[in-house]
Each structure stands twice: as structure tokens, then as C-alpha cells.
Design a protein around this motif. Sequence first.
Motif, mmCIF file in Angstrom:
data_model
loop_
_atom_site.group_PDB
_atom_site.id
_atom_site.type_symbol
_atom_site.label_atom_id
_atom_site.label_comp_id
_atom_site.label_asym_id
_atom_site.label_seq_id
_atom_site.Cartn_x
_atom_site.Cartn_y
_atom_site.Cartn_z
ATOM 1 N N ARG A 474 11.845 -4.750 25.318
ATOM 2 C CA ARG A 474 12.901 -3.617 25.574
ATOM 3 C C ARG A 474 12.902 -2.871 27.009
ATOM 4 N N ARG A 475 11.567 -2.940 27.652
ATOM 5 C CA ARG A 475 11.877 -2.329 28.993
ATOM 6 C C ARG A 475 10.355 -2.307 29.577
ATOM 7 N N ILE A 476 10.389 -2.021 30.920
ATOM 8 C CA ILE A 476 9.113 -2.095 31.652
ATOM 9 C C ILE A 476 8.750 -0.620 31.815
ATOM 10 N N GLU A 477 7.519 -0.276 31.882
ATOM 11 C CA GLU A 477 7.056 0.970 32.151
ATOM 12 C C GLU A 477 6.007 0.953 33.089
ATOM 13 N N HIS A 478 5.902 1.965 33.967
ATOM 14 C CA HIS A 478 4.773 2.147 35.032
ATOM 15 C C HIS A 478 4.302 3.629 35.101
ATOM 16 N N ARG A 479 2.779 3.445 34.628
ATOM 17 C CA ARG A 479 2.389 5.020 34.622
ATOM 18 C C ARG A 479 0.708 4.819 34.997
ATOM 19 N N ASP A 480 0.473 5.472 35.618
ATOM 20 C CA ASP A 480 -1.212 5.563 35.930
ATOM 21 C C ASP A 480 -1.529 4.561 36.666
ATOM 22 N N GLY A 481 -0.528 3.856 37.422
ATOM 23 C CA GLY A 481 -1.043 2.664 38.170
ATOM 24 C C GLY A 481 -0.963 1.418 37.344
ATOM 25 N N GLN A 482 -0.521 1.449 36.200
ATOM 26 C CA GLN A 482 -0.307 0.285 35.332
ATOM 27 C C GLN A 482 0.916 0.019 34.832
ATOM 28 N N TYR A 483 1.215 -1.068 34.921
ATOM 29 C CA TYR A 483 2.566 -1.746 34.335
ATOM 30 C C TYR A 483 2.395 -2.069 32.821
ATOM 31 N N HIS A 484 3.324 -1.810 31.994
ATOM 32 C CA HIS A 484 3.464 -2.255 30.544
ATOM 33 C C HIS A 484 4.757 -2.598 30.263
ATOM 34 N N ILE A 485 4.806 -3.629 29.350
ATOM 35 C CA ILE A 485 6.006 -4.205 28.800
ATOM 36 C C ILE A 485 6.060 -3.631 27.488
ATOM 37 N N VAL A 486 7.116 -3.121 27.200
ATOM 38 C CA VAL A 486 7.354 -2.322 25.711
ATOM 39 C C VAL A 486 8.222 -3.543 24.979
ATOM 40 N N LEU A 487 7.542 -3.917 23.841
ATOM 41 C CA LEU A 487 8.101 -5.022 22.939
ATOM 42 C C LEU A 487 8.380 -4.202 21.692
ATOM 43 N N HIS A 488 9.503 -5.000 20.852
ATOM 44 C CA HIS A 488 10.044 -4.367 19.595
ATOM 45 C C HIS A 488 9.615 -5.288 18.510
ATOM 46 N N HIS A 489 8.936 -5.082 17.595
ATOM 47 C CA HIS A 489 8.485 -6.169 16.579
ATOM 48 C C HIS A 489 8.457 -5.453 15.069
ATOM 49 N N GLY A 490 9.063 -5.871 14.251
ATOM 50 C CA GLY A 490 8.860 -5.290 12.874
ATOM 51 C C GLY A 490 9.245 -3.884 12.665
ATOM 52 N N GLY A 491 10.155 -3.425 13.328
ATOM 53 C CA GLY A 491 10.523 -2.160 13.243
ATOM 54 C C GLY A 491 9.746 -1.129 14.207
ATOM 55 N N HIS A 492 8.675 -1.781 15.029
ATOM 56 C CA HIS A 492 7.781 -0.613 15.765
ATOM 57 C C HIS A 492 7.921 -1.168 17.274
ATOM 58 N N ASP A 493 7.724 -0.310 18.248
ATOM 59 C CA ASP A 493 7.403 -0.815 19.558
ATOM 60 C C ASP A 493 5.997 -0.752 20.044
ATOM 61 N N ILE A 494 5.704 -1.902 20.772
ATOM 62 C CA ILE A 494 4.277 -2.119 21.080
ATOM 63 C C ILE A 494 4.207 -2.170 22.730
ATOM 64 N N GLU A 495 3.210 -1.522 23.344
ATOM 65 C CA GLU A 495 2.986 -1.426 24.619
ATOM 66 C C GLU A 495 1.927 -2.498 24.860
ATOM 67 N N LEU A 496 2.370 -3.453 25.812
ATOM 68 C CA LEU A 496 1.339 -4.374 26.428
ATOM 69 C C LEU A 496 1.080 -4.223 27.745
ATOM 70 N N PRO A 497 0.087 -3.996 28.056
ATOM 71 C CA PRO A 497 -0.337 -3.702 29.867
ATOM 72 C C PRO A 497 -0.591 -5.175 30.072
ATOM 73 N N TYR A 498 -0.211 -5.362 31.453
ATOM 74 C CA TYR A 498 -0.281 -6.613 32.254
ATOM 75 C C TYR A 498 -0.535 -6.415 33.622
ATOM 76 N N ASP A 499 -1.240 -7.594 34.296
ATOM 77 C CA ASP A 499 -1.342 -7.608 35.665
ATOM 78 C C ASP A 499 -0.380 -8.345 36.262
ATOM 79 N N ALA A 500 0.138 -9.375 35.815
ATOM 80 C CA ALA A 500 1.110 -10.054 36.251
ATOM 81 C C ALA A 500 2.381 -10.459 35.212
ATOM 82 N N LEU A 501 3.524 -10.218 35.390
ATOM 83 C CA LEU A 501 4.578 -10.688 34.583
ATOM 84 C C LEU A 501 5.459 -11.928 35.198
ATOM 85 N N ILE A 502 5.421 -12.802 34.468
ATOM 86 C CA ILE A 502 6.386 -14.083 34.737
ATOM 87 C C ILE A 502 7.446 -14.109 33.746
#
Length: 716
Positions: A474-502
Motif C-alpha cells: 500500500r505505501r512506504i512509511e518512515h518514522r523513528d529512523g525506520q522504514y516500514h512497508i505497509v501491506l494489505h492482506h485479509g482485510g487488514h493492514d500489516i506493517e513490515l519493517p525492513y533495512d533494505a527494500l528491493i
Amino acid sequence: MKRIIIAIVFVLAIAAWFLLDLGQYLTLDMLKAQQRQLGAFYQAKPLAVIAVFFIGYVTLTALSVPGAAIMTLAAGALFGVVTGTVLVSFASSIGATLAFLASRYVLRDGVQARFGGRLKPVNEGIARDGAFYLFSLRLVPVFPFFAVNLLLGLTPIRTWTFYWVSQIGMLLGTVVYVNAGTQLARINSLGDVASPGLIGSFAALAALPWIPRWIMGMIRARRIYARWKHPRRFDRNMVVIGAGAAGLVSSLIAATVKARVTLVEANKMGGDCLNYGCVPSKALIKSARVAHAIRHADSYGLAQTTPQFHFRAVMARIHAVIAAIEPHDSVERYTGLGVHVLNGHARIIDPWTVEITRDDGNVEQLTTRAIVIAAGAEPAIPALPGLDGSGYLTSDTLWERFAQLDELPRRIAVLGGGPIGCELSQAFARLGAQVFQIELGPRIMPREDDDVSDLARAALTASGVTVLTDHEARRIEHRDGQYHIVLHHGGHDIELPYDALIVAVGRKPRLSGYGLEDIGIETDRTVVTDEYLATIYPNIFAAGDVAGPYQLTHVAAHQAWYASVNALFGQFRKFKADYRVIPWTTFIDPEVARVGLNEREARERGIAHEVTVYPMHELDRAIAESATQGFVKVLTPPGKDRILGVTIVGDHAGELLAEYVLAMKHGLGLNKILGTIHTYPTMAEANKFAAGEWKKKHAPQTLLRLVERYHTWRRG
């Protein structure tokens, strides 16, 4: 059974013709000797003689035996020009059609089954231009009458088309021969009728159907080029834009045939494959595979341990591999081969002019007879909110960025479930990263069969990849020095932190910046080309990823041959690009390799097929190497050993596939593979055993029961 009966009747009839020497009655001397007697019969019973002559002519031509020319002369001698022409015209056309139908009924299925791949261009040409081809053949007497009948029966031309074109096309020759028959006494040989001059005239007439097409092509070309000024002379025979696989091969072919060619490259020689794709990814996969083997050494009776390595050293090896291969594609090598290489950005100014902005800022223009666009492709970037500025990587950029790191990023998110995403996900997971592979669809590698996709997913999971299918980014968020990719699955949003996005959601052709839109070259996700790889301008061609339909290095090189040869010699003959047998491999572990149809495609296209599967866990070499995952799957037409497609999953699947590529290219079936000796013990034996599985299913059970009874009787 009916086919066999018809074939036997034809063989017996032709054998009788030659054994009884019936041809002696159809010679020029015999006709002259019997002319008066035949004339008397005709005067006494005209209808009976006409009927016998008509039936005899039809029979003679239907059986494809010699004598038609003598009978045509006889028609003129007996019946005169008008009656003789009418009789011969209809009798020859009916007899020819009967021979055509016999060939089609008895031979066509077998010939098409055995040589269908090689005959596909012929079939397509006949389906499109069959009437023109046949008309040309009928007008020129040098082509044997019977051979045309039999050969056309093997093609998809319609029966009615064959009949009426034959009727019209043979009419002129019929009139000439019938008219000559009225002057029989003056004829000493058939050469007196079909003189070289007459045959030459017929050949000129045969070209008539093609002249309008040639004229229309000239008119279209003039219309396309109307707004451009044609140069009086040219600096080059060819300019090639892009030095990837397609561009390198195109320029090399041009230089080999002594054309003056310039190759323009804005970035690195060797293109994506050498610098960002095939070469670095396979070097990475090898390092990851060794790390995986060390981690699982207990599978081979060795002590299990954790691999120790410096990530910077792994990346340094990858760049060393690129550097080792680089000379093969270097400016120096291609200059030595006769190619004029320029570093800079090329832009097409008009159909014959390319402007090159050099790296040093200088601009020059070259006029050229032909242009080959081989600009390649680049990673597709989704419109994902927050992605810009997130520091994301692609399969193009990660090699330089990761080479600067001392440690592998701990958490890597890979966006995309295709071949690139799968290869990178497994490799980085095996090197110790926590990898999340995100795929919007229900399964990874969606172009493959379900069982292949399931096996690939299991292999990635076993390597430590967390495969997240049916997850929408859905989107990329950046807060507190950490990147998260926000995913949508089964009617819910899931935040997944990462150190590298390919980002590995696919690649798109490079279509902008080359002047295509300025001169009106059509694009529709790729450069629009015809079957000869030409654009709307007959002298501008495209090859490789920019042309599609396959984004594969070996296909780019394959297309380059057609593009360059058509560009340089198309005024004499053009060649249609051949995509009949295209192999590809995804280099995960186990590898997934395929050529031709898979089950999913066969079902979608409604193609009847059988599936034969040989599992790797039954193969001795696979057992010895603890590489028992996978299978060889072969699709064939029901009851036939012709190969429609092959999918191989297993160690070295890409190499194993080559045998099937060769077989499909040259029309060899599974029986040929089964009859080929394969070294024991090798992985290649899987191909032979797969053919053996097909043979078991098609063993002649009735014959085997008879043989069993025979052996029982022999035992007493």
C-alpha cells in the motif's frame, strides 16, 4: 484403415503402370501413328470417345503418372482447340484435385506431426498467400504438374481454392498445348511446344500476381517517408542503438559482412545482462548456494557449521566475475572486430539520421541506411506512495549499493514474485538475511504450472524466505529512523519493517529519449514491429527487450540476427523472426527450466495433450547428490511422441533442458530421446527415463499379449 487402403490402391496402380509399361502408349510417336485411327473412332462415336478421354485424363492425373502433356496434345489433334481446351481444362483440374485430396488424406497428418515445427512458416505463408503461390506455380510449366498437386496437399490451402486457382492458372498452358496438338505433324518433341522462350513468358506471367503487392509496398513506403528528405549518400550502412545482447550481436553481424556499422552505448558495454542481471545474479546465487551447503553439510555426512564470510568480499567476487567477462563485450574487442563504437546518447532525428551526444558533450550526426534499436529494458517501478525517497533498490542498483556494505542488511523486503524476485530472495536468505518476499497474486512464479509454483515456494521457504502471497503493498512509511512497508492482506493492514527494500516487479522497455515519438514510431509497451522486426519505417528495426515479446538475453541475440540481416539484405530477401522454440530458466534451487507449452497454457489454448512425469527422486545421480527435488514433465499430443513442451525442476535443469530444445527445434520425438545413449550416472538420464515413462504408457498391449503366448508356447 481407409488411409492404408487408399495408399495401397495408389501404389498398386502406379506399380501396374510401370510394370506393364503403359507409358509406351503415351508417347509422341505413338500418338502420331494412331492419329488417323483415333480420329476415325471420334467421328464414329464422338460422345463415347470424349467420355473415355475425360475419364482417362482424370485417372492419369489423379494417379500422378506421366503422360498429361501427350494427352493434352491428343486433345488438340482429336477435338480441336475449343473442345480440347474445355475437356483438358476440367479433366486436369479435377484429376489434380483428386491427387491433392489423396495426398492430404494419406500423408498430411503424418508429415505435419513430424515436421510441424519446421513447416509452421510454410503453413502460415500458404494460409495467407496460398492462392498467389499456386497461381505462380501453375503458370510456369517447368514445375512438375504432379509434384505441385502432392506437395500442396500437405499444406492447409483450402480444397476449393486449390481447384479454382488450378483451373485458371493452367488454362493458358492448356491452350498452348491443345493448339499445338492441332499441328501434330509439325511437332517432333515436347521441346517444340515448351520452348525456353515460351517458359520465360509464362514465368513473367507468374510474377504478375506479386507485382501489385510490390507496387503497394512502394506506395506505402513513399507515403511513410514523404515528409523526410532522403540523403544523397550515407555515412554508415547501419547504426545500432544500445550495446546489450541484441546490439552487440547486430553490430557484430554487420561488421562480419563488411558493412560499415556504428554501435552507440550511453552506459556500460554488455548491457543489463553483464552488468546488472544474468552475470552478477548467478555469481551471487553461487556464493549463496555454497553457504547453504556449508550450513547443511550434515546432509553429506560432514560436520554441520555456520558459514563465515565478509559480505563485502562476496560482493567483491561478484564484481570480479563481471570484470572477468567484461572484455568479451568491450569497446576494444568490438573495435578490433570492425565495429565503430561510440559512447554517448543516440537520438533518431529522421529515418536515416542519428544524432549522438557524446560523453564529452560533443554532438555529431550520422546518416545511415538502416537503424537497429536495441535500447533494452529497465526495472519497472510501481506508483507506491512514499517509495520515492525511501532508498529502495532494484536489480540494477543493488550491486553497487551492496558492494559498499560490510554487512548484509539484516531484514530485506523483496517486492515481486517473478523470477528476479525469487532468485534474489533465496540468495540473500541463504546468506543469512531475514527475507520477506511480497507478491500481490496468489502464488509466486505465476507463469508456471501450479505444481512448479508450489515446489518453488517450498524451496524458498526451506531456504528461510517468508513468502507473502496475496499481499498488496500500500505505501512506504518512515518514522523513528525506520522504514516500514505497509501491506494489505485479509482485510487488514500489516506493517513490515525492513533495512533494505528491493523492487523486482518486472522490467519495462526503454522507449523514451530516443526520438521514437518524434518520427512517429509506434510503441505499445514495446516498440511495435512486424514479423521481420521492422517498425513502420522499413529501414528501422528493433530487437531485444525493447521489442519483446520475451525479455531474455538469448532471445535478444536470436532477434538480432533477423533484425540485422533484414536491415542489410532485406531488399533481396527478408526473414521472419522465429519464436517456435524459446527456452528459459529461473535459477533458484532447484532450478526451473521450460521450453514450449506447460499444462496451464495448453488448457488455456484448448490444445489436447498428455502429460508424462518422471520424478527426480527415482534418478540414481540425484539420489547420490541428495538433489531429489523436482521432476521432468513432458507434454505430447494424445498418442504421439511429438514434444509440445517440457518443464524441468531440479539441479542443473537449465542444462538438462537443452536436449529437449534441440529435439523440438528439429522435430525429434520422445522415441528418439529414448533411443539415445545417456551416460550413467548423470542427471541427463532423467530425460531418457521421462521418454521411457511415455513409452510404457503407449506400449502395444495386444502385441505384448501375443508375444506372451508365443513365449508360453515356446516353453512347451
